[in-house]
Each structure stands twice: as C-alpha cells, then as structure tokens.
Motif scaffolding. Sequence first.
Motif, mmCIF file in Angstrom:
data_model
loop_
_atom_site.group_PDB
_atom_site.id
_atom_site.type_symbol
_atom_site.label_atom_id
_atom_site.label_comp_id
_atom_site.label_asym_id
_atom_site.label_seq_id
_atom_site.Cartn_x
_atom_site.Cartn_y
_atom_site.Cartn_z
ATOM 1 N N ALA A 26 -13.906 11.255 4.788
ATOM 2 C CA ALA A 26 -12.759 10.394 4.498
ATOM 3 C C ALA A 26 -11.786 11.105 3.563
ATOM 4 C CB ALA A 26 -13.233 9.078 3.879
ATOM 5 N N ASN A 27 -12.316 11.815 2.569
ATOM 6 C CA ASN A 27 -11.451 12.532 1.629
ATOM 7 C C ASN A 27 -10.593 13.572 2.339
ATOM 8 O OD1 ASN A 27 -12.338 11.141 -0.622
ATOM 9 N ND2 ASN A 27 -13.889 12.645 -1.168
ATOM 10 N N GLU A 28 -11.158 14.221 3.350
ATOM 11 C CA GLU A 28 -10.428 15.279 4.048
ATOM 12 C C GLU A 28 -9.518 14.748 5.150
ATOM 13 O OE1 GLU A 28 -12.255 18.900 5.228
ATOM 14 O OE2 GLU A 28 -13.899 18.709 3.791
ATOM 15 N N TRP A 29 -9.933 13.689 5.812
ATOM 16 C CA TRP A 29 -9.267 13.302 7.053
ATOM 17 C C TRP A 29 -8.416 12.034 6.964
ATOM 18 C CZ3 TRP A 29 -14.041 14.186 10.801
ATOM 19 C CH2 TRP A 29 -14.295 15.564 10.857
ATOM 20 N N ALA A 30 -8.493 11.294 5.872
ATOM 21 C CA ALA A 30 -7.746 10.034 5.792
ATOM 22 C C ALA A 30 -6.239 10.259 5.906
ATOM 23 C CB ALA A 30 -8.070 9.310 4.488
ATOM 24 N N THR A 31 -5.747 11.341 5.318
ATOM 25 C CA THR A 31 -4.300 11.587 5.370
ATOM 26 C C THR A 31 -3.826 11.942 6.778
ATOM 27 O OG1 THR A 31 -4.681 13.901 4.727
ATOM 28 C CG2 THR A 31 -4.142 12.337 2.979
ATOM 29 N N SER A 32 -4.764 12.247 7.670
ATOM 30 C CA SER A 32 -4.419 12.568 9.061
ATOM 31 C C SER A 32 -4.576 11.374 9.993
ATOM 32 C CB SER A 32 -5.289 13.729 9.557
ATOM 33 O OG SER A 32 -5.051 14.898 8.808
ATOM 34 N N GLY A 33 -4.804 10.187 9.425
ATOM 35 C CA GLY A 33 -4.856 8.976 10.232
ATOM 36 C C GLY A 33 -6.242 8.573 10.704
ATOM 37 N N LEU A 34 -7.272 9.245 10.203
ATOM 38 C CA LEU A 34 -8.636 8.890 10.601
ATOM 39 C C LEU A 34 -9.265 7.959 9.571
ATOM 40 C CD1 LEU A 34 -8.038 11.434 12.334
ATOM 41 C CD2 LEU A 34 -10.466 12.010 12.131
ATOM 42 N N ASN A 35 -10.150 7.099 10.046
ATOM 43 C CA ASN A 35 -10.925 6.219 9.169
ATOM 44 C C ASN A 35 -12.396 6.532 9.359
ATOM 45 O OD1 ASN A 35 -8.370 4.558 10.076
ATOM 46 N ND2 ASN A 35 -8.975 3.785 8.071
ATOM 47 N N ILE A 36 -13.048 6.947 8.301
ATOM 48 C CA ILE A 36 -14.466 7.271 8.350
ATOM 49 C C ILE A 36 -15.187 6.343 7.383
ATOM 50 C CG2 ILE A 36 -16.237 9.019 8.031
ATOM 51 C CD1 ILE A 36 -12.625 10.056 8.562
ATOM 52 N N ASN A 37 -16.008 5.476 7.932
ATOM 53 C CA ASN A 37 -16.735 4.501 7.140
ATOM 54 C C ASN A 37 -18.181 4.421 7.616
ATOM 55 O OD1 ASN A 37 -14.516 3.205 5.429
ATOM 56 N ND2 ASN A 37 -13.649 3.005 7.471
ATOM 57 N N ALA A 38 -18.969 3.659 6.916
ATOM 58 C CA ALA A 38 -20.381 3.501 7.280
ATOM 59 C C ALA A 38 -20.779 2.042 7.180
ATOM 60 C CB ALA A 38 -21.276 4.355 6.381
ATOM 61 N N ILE A 39 -21.796 1.697 7.935
ATOM 62 C CA ILE A 39 -22.436 0.393 7.829
ATOM 63 C C ILE A 39 -23.850 0.625 7.325
ATOM 64 C CG2 ILE A 39 -23.279 -1.636 9.075
ATOM 65 C CD1 ILE A 39 -21.068 -1.162 11.135
ATOM 66 N N ALA A 40 -24.228 -0.111 6.302
ATOM 67 C CA ALA A 40 -25.586 -0.033 5.772
ATOM 68 C C ALA A 40 -26.317 -1.316 6.155
ATOM 69 C CB ALA A 40 -25.577 0.147 4.261
ATOM 70 N N PRO A 41 -27.068 -1.296 7.254
ATOM 71 C CA PRO A 41 -27.809 -2.503 7.640
ATOM 72 C C PRO A 41 -28.915 -2.792 6.632
ATOM 73 C CG PRO A 41 -27.655 -0.921 9.458
ATOM 74 C CD PRO A 41 -27.272 -0.199 8.208
ATOM 75 N N GLY A 42 -29.176 -4.068 6.437
ATOM 76 C CA GLY A 42 -30.332 -4.446 5.637
ATOM 77 C C GLY A 42 -31.592 -4.326 6.467
ATOM 78 N N TYR A 43 -32.512 -5.223 6.260
ATOM 79 C CA TYR A 43 -33.773 -5.184 7.008
ATOM 80 C C TYR A 43 -33.601 -5.938 8.323
ATOM 81 C CZ TYR A 43 -36.008 -2.803 3.208
ATOM 82 O OH TYR A 43 -36.350 -1.836 2.289
ATOM 83 N N PHE A 44 -33.509 -5.160 9.406
ATOM 84 C CA PHE A 44 -33.268 -5.689 10.740
ATOM 85 C C PHE A 44 -34.520 -5.551 11.592
ATOM 86 C CE2 PHE A 44 -29.013 -5.750 9.404
ATOM 87 C CZ PHE A 44 -28.212 -6.378 10.363
ATOM 88 N N ARG A 45 -34.657 -6.437 12.549
ATOM 89 C CA ARG A 45 -35.782 -6.383 13.487
ATOM 90 C C ARG A 45 -35.503 -5.312 14.547
ATOM 91 N NH1 ARG A 45 -39.313 -10.351 12.554
ATOM 92 N NH2 ARG A 45 -38.584 -12.255 11.521
ATOM 93 N N THR A 46 -35.991 -4.109 14.303
ATOM 94 C CA THR A 46 -35.827 -2.998 15.242
ATOM 95 C C THR A 46 -37.133 -2.217 15.308
ATOM 96 O OG1 THR A 46 -35.099 -1.402 13.559
ATOM 97 C CG2 THR A 46 -33.393 -2.773 14.572
#
Length: 252
Positions: free
Chosen positions: A172-192
């Motif tokens: 995100a630090n490198e690419w945000a100024t170029s129009g990219l969005n880099i994020n994450a999802i942290a799932p909790g305890y899921f049935r998998t």
Amino acid sequence: MSALFSLKGQRALVTGASRGLGKAIAQALAEAGASVICCSSQVEGASATASQIEAQGGQAYALAADLSDLDQVRLLAEQALALGQIHILVNCGGTIFRAPAVDYPMQEWQTVMRVNLDSAFLLSQLLGAQMLKRGQGKIINIASMLSYSGGITVPAYTASKHAITGLTKALANEWATSGLNINAIAPGYFRTDNTFALQQDEVRNQAILARIPAGRWGEPEDLAGAAVFLASSASNYVNGHVLAVDGGWLAR
C-alpha cells in the motif's frame, strides 16, 4: 449507493476458491457482478465453484496451481492475464501444519511460508505490474487472528500471517499513489478445514466460543460483505488496512 459496491465489468482472481472462505469470496464477488477466475491447488478443484457461479447467471473460470510451487504460481498469473485484465486479486489460498515448535519440520515450515506468503507476494507482483500500468486495482490478502497473536503449535502459520499484514502495508505504501488499493481481511474463528482440529477439541472449542462476543463461529458467508467492500469503489480511500471480521474476538 448500490453503484459503489458494483463490480460489473471487473475481473477477479481468487486463490483457494474450491471451498471455505475462498469459495464464499468468489461467489460474493460474482454476485456483485465480477467475472471470477477461481483457482484451486487441484486440477478441476475449483470447477464446482465456477459451475455454481455460472448456474446463478455469473461468469467464471477454473484454474489450478500448487501455490507451494512458484513456477506454477507464475503460470497461473500468465493464464489469468490471458483471459484479460485482472482488476481484483484475492490471495486466499493457504495451508496450515500443526506441531510443537521444538519438533516442527523445516520442510513443513517452508511449505506453509511458500503457500501463505510467497505466492501472495508473487501474484501481487505479477498482477500488480499490470494494475500499476492501468492506474487501478484491488488486492485483498487474507490475514488471520494469528496476525495479532502467537497461537499454539502453529509457528509457521502464525509467522506467515504476521507477514501478510506487513506485506499488505508495504505494498500500500508503494502503490497507493498509483491508484491501487491493497488491504487485508483478518477472519476470526471460522468453520473451515483449517480449524477442524479446533472445532473437534471440546476444551479449545468452548474456550474460543466463550471469547467471541457474537457467541458463534463464523461461517464463510460472513466474509462476503467485507470482500465486496474492499474489491469495490466503496473502499477507494481505504489502503493498507487489515479489516477484522471476527464476531468481536479482538474486542474481548
């Protein structure tokens, strides 16, 4: 307002799409209008997901790649790009191996790190290069509650998920100024499949439930909204963020 969450005209690549969280995310992106490339580690592994999406009127493709083999990861990127521009990348494919740290096999450590971290970086690098040229793109990494804590007998998985949050912020630090969005999802305890051992351990299961304010394990479909949000224009000013979807686990 609905246009903010529309993914019409977008093409997504989702790894780990044969079952669990990846399958639910692929289906959610398709329901929002995206064409989805569903990737699994096994040949034809994601075919069922792709078929379900098509049966509901969406467009989907099924590809296969062993994420522990970086040559296959490179080929996956090539195959995906051959289908057209990739607007959304979801790095969901992952693995886990449980053993006490003192006995943890180095081969298993390396496999977990390659699948969970190296493949995510390489796909982000290869597909991100195209996104940078276009000036737009969404990358969603799947983190974990073990991005925040150490866990028990899962040192490689924990290390990989801590690293995923760092990678998310670094890109995100490198690419945000170029129009990219880099994020994450942290799932909790899921049935998998990854949490099957915990679900079957009566003591650990009860301890986990006791700490979740929502009072239940998460179901894969609980990630749908978060995934669509981070893949859509609704999140255009969200960058380097790790979104916890955990039923309140971190608040307890």
